[in-house]
Design a protein around this motif. Structure first.
Motif, PDB file in Angstrom:
ATOM      1  N   LYS A  67       0.833  -1.199   0.000  1.00 43.28           N
ATOM      2  CA  LYS A  67       0.000   0.000   0.000  1.00 43.28           C
ATOM      3  C   LYS A  67       0.865   1.246   0.000  1.00 43.28           C
ATOM      4  O   LYS A  67       2.084   1.191   0.234  1.00 43.28           O
ATOM      5  N   GLN A  68       0.238   2.392  -0.236  1.00 39.09           N
ATOM      6  CA  GLN A  68       0.944   3.683  -0.262  1.00 39.09           C
ATOM      7  C   GLN A  68       1.331   4.088   1.145  1.00 39.09           C
ATOM      8  O   GLN A  68       0.534   4.001   2.086  1.00 39.09           O
ATOM      9  N   ILE A  69       2.574   4.571   1.286  1.00 35.89           N
ATOM     10  CA  ILE A  69       3.108   4.952   2.602  1.00 35.89           C
ATOM     11  C   ILE A  69       3.576   6.401   2.523  1.00 35.89           C
ATOM     12  O   ILE A  69       4.277   6.780   1.578  1.00 35.89           O
ATOM     13  N   SER A  70       3.184   7.194   3.532  1.00 42.53           N
ATOM     14  CA  SER A  70       3.641   8.593   3.627  1.00 42.53           C
ATOM     15  C   SER A  70       4.832   8.660   4.548  1.00 42.53           C
ATOM     16  O   SER A  70       4.770   8.210   5.704  1.00 42.53           O
ATOM     17  N   ILE A  71       5.920   9.257   4.077  1.00 41.05           N
ATOM     18  CA  ILE A  71       7.161   9.364   4.846  1.00 41.05           C
ATOM     19  C   ILE A  71       7.463  10.834   5.075  1.00 41.05           C
ATOM     20  O   ILE A  71       7.549  11.613   4.115  1.00 41.05           O
ATOM     21  N   ASP A  72       7.626  11.221   6.321  1.00 40.95           N
ATOM     22  CA  ASP A  72       7.967  12.603   6.671  1.00 40.95           C
ATOM     23  C   ASP A  72       9.472  12.756   6.560  1.00 40.95           C
ATOM     24  O   ASP A  72      10.236  12.064   7.264  1.00 40.95           O
ATOM     25  N   ILE A  73       9.899  13.677   5.696  1.00 39.79           N
ATOM     26  CA  ILE A  73      11.335  13.887   5.456  1.00 39.79           C
ATOM     27  C   ILE A  73      11.720  15.242   6.059  1.00 39.79           C
ATOM     28  O   ILE A  73      11.163  16.268   5.661  1.00 39.79           O
ATOM     29  N   VAL A  92       7.075  15.821   2.649  1.00 36.77           N
ATOM     30  CA  VAL A  92       6.354  14.551   2.748  1.00 36.77           C
ATOM     31  C   VAL A  92       6.454  13.845   1.387  1.00 36.77           C
ATOM     32  O   VAL A  92       6.112  14.426   0.360  1.00 36.77           O
ATOM     33  N   ALA A  93       6.931  12.584   1.435  1.00 38.62           N
ATOM     34  CA  ALA A  93       7.033  11.774   0.223  1.00 38.62           C
ATOM     35  C   ALA A  93       6.083  10.599   0.340  1.00 38.62           C
ATOM     36  O   ALA A  93       6.019   9.941   1.395  1.00 38.62           O
ATOM     37  N   LYS A  94       5.348  10.340  -0.750  1.00 45.26           N
ATOM     38  CA  LYS A  94       4.438   9.205  -0.783  1.00 45.26           C
ATOM     39  C   LYS A  94       5.076   8.141  -1.680  1.00 45.26           C
ATOM     40  O   LYS A  94       5.369   8.376  -2.844  1.00 45.26           O
ATOM     41  N   ASP A 125      16.185   7.719   5.610  1.00 45.92           N
ATOM     42  CA  ASP A 125      17.577   8.177   5.521  1.00 45.92           C
ATOM     43  C   ASP A 125      17.965   8.481   4.065  1.00 45.92           C
ATOM     44  O   ASP A 125      18.592   9.522   3.763  1.00 45.92           O
ATOM     45  N   SER A 126      17.613   7.593   3.165  1.00 38.91           N
ATOM     46  CA  SER A 126      17.960   7.805   1.754  1.00 38.91           C
ATOM     47  C   SER A 126      17.254   9.042   1.200  1.00 38.91           C
ATOM     48  O   SER A 126      17.866   9.848   0.484  1.00 38.91           O
ATOM     49  N   LEU A 127      15.960   9.224   1.565  1.00 37.89           N
ATOM     50  CA  LEU A 127      15.222  10.385   1.080  1.00 37.89           C
ATOM     51  C   LEU A 127      15.791  11.676   1.650  1.00 37.89           C
ATOM     52  O   LEU A 127      15.889  12.687   0.934  1.00 37.89           O
TER      53      LEU A 127
END
Length: 509
Positions: A67-73, A92-94, A125-127
């Motif tokens: 599923k789609q995941i939201s990552i706070d960068i 925010v990256a999805k 970390d990569s983002l």
């Protein structure tokens, strides 16, 4: 229960066992998860949103969150931009795991059986590293003015690393940007001051325009009031003057009206007469116009009749011309046929003439050949005669020469006398020494012939006179003169193989 035998019970037990195995192995994957079934197969079976079987004890099931995941960068601290201004950015990256065969194989190696927060921790970390790299390539002003471009650059940069993990970045949005020295606020205040300045200037210009407009409106209102009052006074003065003038005019007009009544009466009478006259003239003009129109109608009718007649004559002439042309064509065709027949007849006649000419030529050729043969025979005969004559002359010798001379004497006498035949008139004058002119004239031919014979004697040695004398009676009898071969000389047509003539001898007793 007493009726069930051992095999039946065993079969039932087996069936129940199979059903238990089937129910325990049946599974259905939800749309946001992928079930990875591995064990017996070399390539694991992947179930996404569909059902499948897993053999107990022999295969295992693993889960992969798709599923789609939201990552706070977040940068965590201040990162310098291209113009060396430290900024702290929250984005925010999805993301989601790729479901294609290559992507899911990579994701199984990296994120199998991980929870959502574990995946977020593995990717953040990569983002963050990619976002820090992009911050160093852009200025603060560009970062504030075009956040979408910055997010697209971060997404494009990070997608290269995410492809190796089997992750797809759906989007990357900038949530908050702050700088270390509140320069963004200063830029905002600078813009705010500029905006306020422009607003104040605009307000002042607007107030000025309003004041100018109000003053101009007041001036125009005052000018309009003064002008209106002036015009009212002028109008009132004009009104008074007009009243006086109208009074004067009224009195004058009344007097003029009284005087003009009679004038008008006379004018009316004159007008009536003029109108009557004009009506008569108009009537006459109408009559003339009517007659002109009638003449035009008659002329048109006459033109139509003439035109119709001319067209009829033209049609008749055209028909006659067509008939004549047809007759000429027929005559030409007949003439052509006759000429063809005549030409064929002439051709046949020419062929007949040619054949006749060929026959005639053949006849002429035959005649010519016959004549040629005759001429050839005649020539041979003449040649033989000449040959024989030459042989006879050779045999006779001097006698042959005498024969030729004797034959030539008449021709010589003719040639001597021929000039006298051309003389039209002869005048004879007596000669000198007592001679007669007539006698002299008569002795011309004998003397000339005697001189010719003398010339022959001198040239050839043959004395024709002596030969002729030898043939006389006196010569033969009294003088005993014989000339042998003379007969052959006198009669050349009877030349034979007689012996040659002997020389002349004279015997005198």
């Amino acid at each position: 229960m007493g009726f069930l035998t051992g095999p039946v019970i065993a079969a039932i037990a087996v069936a129940i066992f199979v059903l238990i195995i089937i129910f325990s192995s049946y599974m259905k994957a939800p749309p946001d998860k992928a079930y990875i079934i591995s064990g017996l197969r070399r390539t694991p079976k992947i179930l996404i949103g569909r059902a499948g079987l897993k053999l107990p004890f022999f295969e295992r099931k693993d889960e992969l969150l798709i599923k789609q995941i939201s990552i706070d960068i977040k940068t965590g601290d201040y990162v310098p931009t291209l113009d060396f201004i430290g900024v702290n950015i929250d984005a925010v990256a999805k993301v989601k795991i790729r479901t294609d065969s290559e992507g899911i194989q990579l994701a199984m190696k990296n994120f199998l059986n991980m929870k959502e927060n574990q995946i977020m921790e593995a990717l953040v970390d990569s983002l963050q590293g990619n976002m820090r790299e992009i911050i160093g390539t852009i200025s603060l002003k560009e970062l504030c003015n075009d956040r979408k471009s910055f997010g697209d650059q971060v997404q494009e940069k990070a997608q290269v690393d995410m492809n190796r993990l089997g992750i797809e970045i759906i989007s990357c949005n900038i949530q908050h940007v702050e700088d270390q020295n509140d320069l963004i606020i200063a830029l905002g205040q600078d813009n705010m001051a500029a905006i306020q300045k422009n607003a104040s200037i605009a307000k002042a210009n607007a107030d000025r325009d309003v004041a100018i407009a109000q003053a101009q409106a007041a001036k125009e209102a005052n000018d309009a009031k003064v002008l209106s009052d002036t015009e009212i006074a002028v109008k009132q003065n004009d009104l008074a003057i007009k009243k006086s003038e109208l009074k004067t005019v009224e009195d004058t007009k009344k007097a003029e009206a009284d005087a003009a009544y009679e004038i008008q009466k006379e004018a009316q009478r004159k007008t009536i007469e003029i109108t009557k006259t004009e009506a008569d003239i108009a009537k006459q003009e109408k009559e003339v116009d009517l007659k002109r129109r009638e003449a035009e109608v008659k002329e048109q009718a006459l033109d139509a009749e003439i035109k119709k007649k001319a067209e009829a004559e033209k049609f008749a002439k055209q028909q006659a011309a067509d008939a004549e042309l047809y007759q000429r064509q027929r005559n030409a065709e007949a003439d052509k046929f006759e000429k063809q027949q005549a030409a064929e007849a002439r051709k046949a006649q020419a062929e007949a003439d040619l054949y006749a000419k060929q026959q005639e030529a053949a006849g002429i050729q035959a005649v010519g050949e016959a004549e040629a043969k005759a001429i050839e025979a005649k020539g041979k005969a003449e040649a033989e005669a000449l040959e024989k004559k030459a042989e006879a002359m050779k045999k006779y010798g001097q006698a042959a020469m005498v024969e030729m001379i004797v034959k030539a004497l008449p021709e010589m006498a003719k040639a001597i006398a021929e000039p006298l035949a051309t003389i039209d008139k002869v005048t004879i004058i007596d000669g000198t020494n007592g001679t007669s002119g007539v006698g002299t004239m008569s002795t011309y031919v004998p003397q000339a012939l005697a001189k010719t014979i003398e010339s022959v004697r001198e040239a050839t040695g043959i004395d024709i006179t002596e030969i002729m004398k030898a043939s006389t009676y006196d010569a033969k009898v009294n003088k005993n003169i014989n000339v042998t071969g003379l007969d052959n000389v006198i009669n050349t047509s009877n030349v034979t193989n007689n012996p040659p003539a002997e020389k002349v001898t004279e015997e005198v007793e």
